[in-house]
Design an enzyme around this catalytic site. Structure first.
Site, short mmCIF file in Angstrom:
data_model
loop_
_atom_site.label_atom_id
_atom_site.label_comp_id
_atom_site.label_asym_id
_atom_site.label_seq_id
_atom_site.Cartn_x
_atom_site.Cartn_y
_atom_site.Cartn_z
N SER A 196 0.81 -1.08 -0.14
CA SER A 196 -0.07 0.00 -0.11
C SER A 196 1.05 1.37 -0.02
O SER A 196 1.61 1.40 -0.83
CB SER A 196 -1.06 -0.16 1.21
OG SER A 196 -2.04 1.10 1.14
N HIS A 208 -2.39 -0.94 -3.30
CA HIS A 208 -3.50 0.10 -3.13
C HIS A 208 -3.12 1.41 -3.83
O HIS A 208 -2.15 2.12 -3.53
CB HIS A 208 -3.65 0.35 -1.63
CG HIS A 208 -4.27 -0.76 -1.04
ND1 HIS A 208 -3.96 -0.75 0.57
CD2 HIS A 208 -4.51 -2.05 -1.47
CE1 HIS A 208 -4.41 -2.06 0.63
NE2 HIS A 208 -4.76 -2.57 -0.13
N ASP A 240 -4.76 -4.94 5.88
CA ASP A 240 -5.04 -5.77 4.68
C ASP A 240 -3.95 -6.49 4.28
O ASP A 240 -2.89 -5.98 4.28
CB ASP A 240 -5.61 -4.85 3.27
CG ASP A 240 -5.98 -5.54 2.13
OD1 ASP A 240 -6.40 -6.90 2.49
OD2 ASP A 240 -5.65 -5.23 1.04
#
Length: 365
Positions: free
Chosen positions: A175, A202, A298
């Site tokens: 991310s 992400h 996540d």
């Protein structure tokens, strides 16, 4: 509580005005100065020491990428890149700025829309970036920095590698800080690395195509493209990196790759957990999963599922993570077989991917 002090940098007076007006609507934010070129923003940063900088990438005198490099070397400050995803000339420099140390990116507002949605995104992004501790970077050329290896770090790492079954696939999730981390890893993966890679990062959907191109430009040995729904899962020997499409999960099932619009996980689509959990189910002990820098959790549960299925797992360490959120969650779950600094991830992957040839020698070394 003192407000978050923001320095706004953009060569367009129209964009600067909108940024300043938007930020000024929130009492927790204070715009302390404006800059119209990269040289001015570096000087203002050294003099005023803002909490956050919003940075354009295309500016006169000194561009935003060079300004970011200078700031991260001399007065490290969290930077939010505000760039136009629709402008092809700005997309690749945007990711260069992230590689240079900027924290995150936000698309510039389109047209004259004034419904408040973009303003809300801007304010939330500035507040999020302000919570990230900026790490001082070397002022050497960014391409040399990304490509440099630190082999000495590997000597201190013990790699409990399972060699009972050959690895078939690598899944990587990241991310905030992820684009630069991926490029660092790819710059160190040798030509002999035998495994395909499935990748979830992400990133705002409008920047996804630019990210694919940026990673493709940096990859020495793997072709890079977006995964196609229903295509066969790549087999060992196919040097390819397949990335999740914008706003779609990437999962593995019945020997194929699937892109789905099932609900978000952890407010994310694509979700790293979706990828890792599917890889655990499909590939079991033949899977390698790596969770890199990022905010939130996540990927942590998915990494644990890969380890429980007999696969090998890596989490990036705290010192080298831009944000030690997702890796920390994974480590807390005991999901990581190996905790490695970014400089050692490529070599760790290579050792885990070790496959024996007919002569008994390692293919990947």
């Amino acid at each position: 509580m003192a407000p978050i002090r923001v320095l706004v940098a953009d060569d367009s007076i129209t964009v600067r005005k909108r940024l300043v007006q938007s930020l000024s609507t929130d009492p927790e934010l204070e715009v302390i100065a404006e800059a119209a070129d990269g040289s001015a923003v570096t000087e203002l940063c050294r003099r005023l020491r803002p909490d956050v900088i919003t940075m354009d990438v295309m500016m006169p005198v000194m561009d935003g990428v060079t300004a970011t490099e200078f700031i991260m070397a001399h007065c490290p400050t969290p930077i939010l890149v505000v760039s136009a995803a629709s402008n092809r000339g700005q997309v690749l420099p945007t990711f260069d700025a992230l590689a240079a140390g900027a924290v995150d990116v936000l698309d510039k507002p389109s047209g004259g829309a004034v419904d408040g949605a973009w303003e809300s995104k801007l304010i939330a992004a500035v507040k999020m970036v302000s919570r990230i501790k900026a790490i001082k970077r070397s002022s050497i050329n960014r391409r040399a920095r990304v490509a440099s290896a630190s082999a000495k770090l590997l000597e201190a790492i013990v790699l409990p590698v399972l060699e009972s079954e050959e690895a078939a696939i690598v899944a990587i999730g990241a991310s905030i800080g992820g684009p630069a981390a991926i490029v660092k890893i790819l710059s160190q993966v040798p030509t002999s690395f035998p495994l395909p890679i499935l990748l979830v990062i992400h990133v705002a959907p409008e920047f996804a195509a630019g990210l694919v191109q940026w990673i493709a430009n940096a990859s020495k040995h793997h072709s890079v493209r977006v995964a196609v729904n229903g295509e066969p899962m790549p087999r060992p020997g196919h040097r390819v990196i397949l990335m999740a499409p914008p706003d779609r999960h990437l999962v593995v099932g019945k020997g194929r790759l699937w892109t789905t619009d099932s609900p978000q996980r952890h407010l994310c689509r694509p979700s790293i957990d979706e990828l890792f959990e599917s890889v655990a189910r499909e590939c079991g002990s033949q899977a390698i999963a790596c969770l890199l820098t990022g905010m939130g959790k996540d990927g942590a549960r998915g990494l644990l599922e890969v380890r429980r299925s007999g696969g090998q797992t890596i989490a990036q360490d705290e010192a080298s993570s831009v944000v030690f959120g997702m890796p920390r969650e994974a480590i807390a779950l005991d999901a990581a077989r190996v905790i490695a600094p970014l400089e050692a991830v490529a070599e760790t992957l290579c050792l885990m991917a070790r496959r024996r040839g007919r002569d008994g020698e390692a293919i990947c070394r």
